[in-house]
Design a protein around this motif. Structure first.
Motif, PDB file in Angstrom:
ATOM      1  N   TYR A  11       1.279  18.961  26.770  1.00 54.99           N
ATOM      2  CA  TYR A  11       1.987  18.426  27.942  1.00 54.99           C
ATOM      3  C   TYR A  11       2.932  19.451  28.530  1.00 54.99           C
ATOM      4  CZ  TYR A  11       0.596  13.735  26.345  1.00 54.99           C
ATOM      5  OH  TYR A  11      -0.119  12.634  25.961  1.00 54.99           O
ATOM      6  N   TYR A  12       3.096  19.382  29.866  1.00 48.92           N
ATOM      7  CA  TYR A  12       4.235  20.018  30.536  1.00 48.92           C
ATOM      8  C   TYR A  12       5.136  18.862  30.945  1.00 48.92           C
ATOM      9  CZ  TYR A  12       1.539  24.360  31.099  1.00 48.92           C
ATOM     10  OH  TYR A  12       0.805  25.506  30.894  1.00 48.92           O
ATOM     11  N   GLY A  13       6.155  18.571  30.198  1.00 43.80           N
ATOM     12  CA  GLY A  13       6.965  17.382  30.484  1.00 43.80           C
ATOM     13  C   GLY A  13       6.081  16.153  30.477  1.00 43.80           C
ATOM     14  N   HIS A  16       0.098  15.705  31.513  1.00 42.79           N
ATOM     15  CA  HIS A  16      -0.808  15.799  30.378  1.00 42.79           C
ATOM     16  C   HIS A  16      -1.868  16.855  30.714  1.00 42.79           C
ATOM     17  CE1 HIS A  16      -3.218  13.234  27.225  1.00 42.79           C
ATOM     18  NE2 HIS A  16      -3.037  14.477  26.854  1.00 42.79           N
ATOM     19  N   ALA A  17      -1.626  18.103  30.336  1.00 43.75           N
ATOM     20  CA  ALA A  17      -2.484  19.197  30.805  1.00 43.75           C
ATOM     21  C   ALA A  17      -3.751  19.350  29.969  1.00 43.75           C
ATOM     22  CB  ALA A  17      -1.698  20.515  30.809  1.00 43.75           C
ATOM     23  N   ILE A  18      -3.635  19.184  28.646  1.00 44.20           N
ATOM     24  CA  ILE A  18      -4.804  19.307  27.769  1.00 44.20           C
ATOM     25  C   ILE A  18      -5.003  17.967  27.072  1.00 44.20           C
ATOM     26  CG2 ILE A  18      -5.801  20.520  25.780  1.00 44.20           C
ATOM     27  CD1 ILE A  18      -5.485  22.312  28.214  1.00 44.20           C
ATOM     28  N   LYS A  41      -7.231  26.258  31.085  1.00 41.37           N
ATOM     29  CA  LYS A  41      -7.629  27.395  30.249  1.00 41.37           C
ATOM     30  C   LYS A  41      -6.418  28.166  29.726  1.00 41.37           C
ATOM     31  CE  LYS A  41      -9.928  29.278  33.664  1.00 41.37           C
ATOM     32  NZ  LYS A  41      -9.544  28.352  34.750  1.00 41.37           N
ATOM     33  N   SER A  42      -5.502  28.501  30.642  1.00 40.50           N
ATOM     34  CA  SER A  42      -4.333  29.286  30.213  1.00 40.50           C
ATOM     35  C   SER A  42      -3.454  28.481  29.271  1.00 40.50           C
ATOM     36  CB  SER A  42      -3.499  29.722  31.422  1.00 40.50           C
ATOM     37  OG  SER A  42      -4.268  30.539  32.257  1.00 40.50           O
ATOM     38  N   THR A  43      -3.309  27.196  29.557  1.00 38.66           N
ATOM     39  CA  THR A  43      -2.507  26.339  28.682  1.00 38.66           C
ATOM     40  C   THR A  43      -3.100  26.345  27.272  1.00 38.66           C
ATOM     41  OG1 THR A  43      -2.032  24.968  30.606  1.00 38.66           O
ATOM     42  CG2 THR A  43      -1.526  24.031  28.445  1.00 38.66           C
ATOM     43  N   THR A  44      -4.408  26.320  27.192  1.00 40.96           N
ATOM     44  CA  THR A  44      -5.059  26.342  25.885  1.00 40.96           C
ATOM     45  C   THR A  44      -4.722  27.639  25.143  1.00 40.96           C
ATOM     46  OG1 THR A  44      -6.862  25.026  26.783  1.00 40.96           O
ATOM     47  CG2 THR A  44      -7.301  26.191  24.727  1.00 40.96           C
ATOM     48  N   PRO A  83      -2.441  38.277  28.410  1.00 40.75           N
ATOM     49  CA  PRO A  83      -2.163  37.078  29.201  1.00 40.75           C
ATOM     50  C   PRO A  83      -2.634  37.187  30.646  1.00 40.75           C
ATOM     51  CG  PRO A  83      -0.150  38.332  28.860  1.00 40.75           C
ATOM     52  CD  PRO A  83      -1.229  39.050  28.107  1.00 40.75           C
ATOM     53  N   GLU A  84      -2.731  36.026  31.275  1.00 39.69           N
ATOM     54  CA  GLU A  84      -3.102  35.961  32.681  1.00 39.69           C
ATOM     55  C   GLU A  84      -2.074  36.745  33.500  1.00 39.69           C
ATOM     56  OE1 GLU A  84      -3.346  31.927  33.996  1.00 39.69           O
ATOM     57  OE2 GLU A  84      -4.196  32.485  35.919  1.00 39.69           O
ATOM     58  N   GLY A  85      -2.546  37.518  34.473  1.00 39.13           N
ATOM     59  CA  GLY A  85      -1.633  38.299  35.312  1.00 39.13           C
ATOM     60  C   GLY A  85      -1.064  39.509  34.602  1.00 39.13           C
TER      61      GLY A  85
HETATM   62  N1  LIG Z   1       4.562  25.455  34.031  1.00 39.24           N
HETATM   63  C1  LIG Z   1       3.861  24.353  34.352  1.00 39.24           C
HETATM   64  N2  LIG Z   1       4.488  23.193  34.650  1.00 39.24           N
HETATM   65  C2  LIG Z   1       3.800  22.083  34.975  1.00 39.24           C
HETATM   66  N3  LIG Z   1       2.478  22.026  35.031  1.00 39.24           N
HETATM   67  C3  LIG Z   1       1.782  23.128  34.753  1.00 39.24           C
HETATM   68  C4  LIG Z   1       2.435  24.361  34.401  1.00 39.24           C
HETATM   69  N4  LIG Z   1       1.488  25.295  34.174  1.00 39.24           N
HETATM   70  C5  LIG Z   1       0.308  24.688  34.372  1.00 39.24           C
HETATM   71  N5  LIG Z   1       0.470  23.388  34.725  1.00 39.24           N
HETATM   72  C6  LIG Z   1      -0.589  22.423  35.002  1.00 39.24           C
HETATM   73  O1  LIG Z   1      -1.431  22.327  33.889  1.00 39.24           O
HETATM   74  C7  LIG Z   1      -2.780  22.295  34.284  1.00 39.24           C
HETATM   75  C8  LIG Z   1      -3.541  23.416  33.617  1.00 39.24           C
HETATM   76  O2  LIG Z   1      -3.063  24.657  34.091  1.00 39.24           O
HETATM   77  P1  LIG Z   1      -3.602  26.039  33.518  1.00 39.24           P
HETATM   78  O3  LIG Z   1      -3.694  25.949  32.056  1.00 39.24           O
HETATM   79  O4  LIG Z   1      -2.759  27.107  34.088  1.00 39.24           O
HETATM   80  O5  LIG Z   1      -5.059  26.094  34.151  1.00 39.24           O
HETATM   81  P2  LIG Z   1      -6.082  27.305  34.292  1.00 39.24           P
HETATM   82  O6  LIG Z   1      -5.602  28.438  33.469  1.00 39.24           O
HETATM   83  O7  LIG Z   1      -7.376  26.762  33.819  1.00 39.24           O
HETATM   84  O8  LIG Z   1      -6.139  27.653  35.737  1.00 39.24           O
HETATM   85  C9  LIG Z   1      -2.796  22.384  35.806  1.00 39.24           C
HETATM   86  O9  LIG Z   1      -2.938  21.074  36.312  1.00 39.24           O
HETATM   87  C10 LIG Z   1      -1.448  22.930  36.154  1.00 39.24           C
HETATM   88  O10 LIG Z   1      -1.008  22.408  37.385  1.00 39.24           O
END
Ligand SMILES: Nc1ncnc2c1ncn2[C@@H]1O[C@H](COP(=O)(O)OP(=O)(O)O)[C@@H](O)[C@H]1O
Ligand SMILES: [Mg+2]
Lengths: 234, 293
Positions: A11-13, A16-18, A41-44, A83-85
């Motif tokens: 989660y981001y707050g 529910h991202a994953i 993907k990056s969140t993972t 990392p990304e970027g």
């Molecule tokens: N710092 C953050 N705060 C809130 N939501 C985020 C943050 N970073 C990513 N998200 C959300 O989490 C989800 C997954 O993002 P991310 O992992 O960056 O995707 P990807 O790498 O596949 O493009 C997206 O819906 C994004 O909006």
């Protein structure tokens, strides 16, 4: 099994991202994680790297439960991420960036480690004393990859290494990923460029809105109609 | 020779500002926060040295080392207890906390040591060195202050440029997430930075009170604000910037006092700051934050 991810929720707050994904990476494999922008993907990768922690689920690396391990302890165990970027240290020199990559090594960094990076990226050798912020985008990506190599990772995770690069450079970066693999490093590759990723991946997982939608061998997925429609422009 | 005398006093006062400003700027660089309690750490350092030397009759050098030890621990504790829990909080919350810590230290000092002024005796004595056949005399305090500042500046430059810990600090200042991916323990790196800044604050406190012996619980606040100004003046986050900003600020302040007006000297100092920031918003040596490509 090198890396096992079991049913993690991140989660981001309140977001529910994953949403309960599971996958694994065997020693010696190239595994790709593909999916559209925002799929998770990056969140993972951040969660595997211990920069974020899952609310539930389990992550095992080389037999050890690392679900709640602080991220800074993982490079010493053999886990590295590009990392990304890129996220290189823009105000430090190329050499200093590489030294930071070797931070977990005790004592003086062996010259051979720098030479190993320069053998993959001869251009970095020419620019070794330059401030990293003055490098071109492609060179910065090379530095980010070289920096990760300095910790002698067993598992190297790359987050969209081809992003923003000219096609010729993308080709070069993918060749180098294959060189890393050939020298014994296991690879977990995150890409939006599904075509390139599937060409070099033994296996791949397709991520959609925080869940795994499909998985299979690289060749299978490259042939799949769904993939062709969604990611391969046909 | 009066001009030279003023210049030396300015450089000496500026050296103290510079030593304090180094702590401000290093902490800002890594924790991205303005530690407004930094000035009060100076005061604590001065009290510790005062008691060690005047009450316990310890040699001045031991007094300085005791002050450094206490302030280093104090800096680490303040960071752990007050700032670390707010790592993810909005910067305004952190700023208000820092102001709270500042008052806490001042009130704590009043309670422990009473608000009555203590007369600090200079750690290097009150002697003066006569130059040019006695035409120019320089106090030992002035010499010690300027030399300390130069030594500290050189040591910090070598530390951040050449040691593994120093480089890790710079890496954390730029990108904590990436630093963590390198295996750098960001929290302990921040602690070390607070420790160094607070140890330097102790030295600044001792030097300050050796030159201006009136020690009260609010002794640190005005020099703290001036040093913060110096850090912004030189470019906050930059170590050479803090050095340059501190020196210039001290010299401008003394010249303004000498040639313009004692009452207006602070106004002149801040007017110069405003002009510099209008022309160069990042300060004299501040780096433009580069956007990632
Ligand atoms: N710092 C953050 N705060 C809130 N939501 C985020 C943050 N970073 C990513 N998200 C959300 O989490 C989800 C997954 O993002 P991310 O992992 O960056 O995707 P990807 O790498 O596949 O493009 C997206 O819906 C994004 O909006
Ligand atoms: Mg991403």
């Amino acid at each position: 099994m090198m890396l096992t991810v079991e049913n993690i929720h991140v989660y981001y707050g309140a977001i529910h991202a994953i949403k309960g994904i599971s996958f694994d990476v065997n020693e010696g494999e190239v595994v790709a994680l593909i999916g559209a922008n925002g799929a998770g993907k990056s969140t993972t990768l951040q969660t595997v790297s211990g920069i974020m922690h899952p609310r539930s689920g389990k992550i095992t690396f080389l037999g050890e439960d690392i679900t709640h391990t602080d991220g800074y302890k993982l490079p010493a165990k053999g886990l590295a991420q590009v990392p990304e970027g890129r996220r290189i240290f823009l105000q430090m020199t190329v050499m200093e960036n590489l030294e930071m990559g070797a931070y977990v090594q005790k004592g003086k960094v062996p010259e051979a480690d720098f030479e190993n990076v320069f053998s993959h990226f001869p251009r970095l050798k020419e620019r070794r004393s330059q401030i990293a912020g003055t490098l071109s985008g492609g060179e910065q990506q090379m530095l980010a990859m070289g920096r990760a190599l300095m910790s002698h990772p067993k598992l190297l995770m790359l987050d969209e290494p081809s992003m923003g690069l000219a096609p010729i450079l993308v080709e070069e970066i993918f060749n180098i990923i294959q060189e890393f693999h050939a020298s014994g490093t296991t690879i977990l590759l995150v890409e939006q460029n599904a075509e390139m990723a599937l060409q070099i991946a033994d296996r791949a997982y397709v991520l959609e809105s925080g869940s795994i939608a499909l998985s299979g061998t690289g060749a299978e997925l490259a042939q799949s109609d769904e993939i062709k429609k969604a990611y391969l422009g046909g | 020779m009066t001009f030279l005398n003023y210049l030396l006093s300015g450089i000496s006062l500026g050296s103290i500002y510079a030593i304090i400003a180094l702590g401000y700027t290093m902490v800002y660089g890594i924790a991205k926060m303005l530690n407004f309690a930094h000035g009060d750490v100076i005061m604590v350092g001065a009290y510790i040295c005062f008691f060690a030397v005047s009450r316990f009759a310890l040699p001045p050098l031991v007094g300085v080392l005791a002050a450094m030890a206490v302030c280093t621990v104090l800096g680490i504790l303040v960071e752990r207890l007050a700032y670390k829990p707010l790592r993810a909080a909005p910067s305004l919350a952190v700023l208000i906390t820092a102001i709270g810590v500042s008052y806490f230290l001042q009130n704590g000092a009043q309670l422990l040591w009473t608000p009555n002024p203590k007369v600090f005796s200079s750690v290097v004595g009150t002697g003066r060195l006569a130059l040019f056949g006695g035409q120019l005399t320089v106090s030992y305090v002035t010499i010690t202050t300027i030399v300390s500042c130069i030594v500290i500046m050189v040591a910090l430059t070598l530390f951040t440029g050449n040691t593994k810990m120093g480089k890790a600090m710079r890496a954390c200042s730029e990108d904590k997430g990436a630093a963590q991916l390198m295996g750098i323990n960001v929290n302990s790196t921040i602690s070390v930075t607070f420790a160094i800044g607070s140890g330097l604050a102790a030295i600044a406190g001792v030097l300050l009170c050796s030159a201006y012996p009136n020690l009260v619980p609010t002794t640190g606040s005005m020099p703290g604000i001036k040093a913060f100004t110096a850090a912004v003046f030189g470019g906050i986050g930059s170590i050479p910037g803090a050095f340059l900003g501190g020196l210039l600020l001290g010299v401008i302040e003394i010249f303004a006092k000498a040639y313009i007006s004692t009452q207006l000297s602070d106004a002149v100092v801040f007017a110069v700051l405003i002009v510099v920031l209008l022309v160069k918003p990042t300060g004299l040596l501040g780096k433009q934050i580069r956007e990632k490509v």
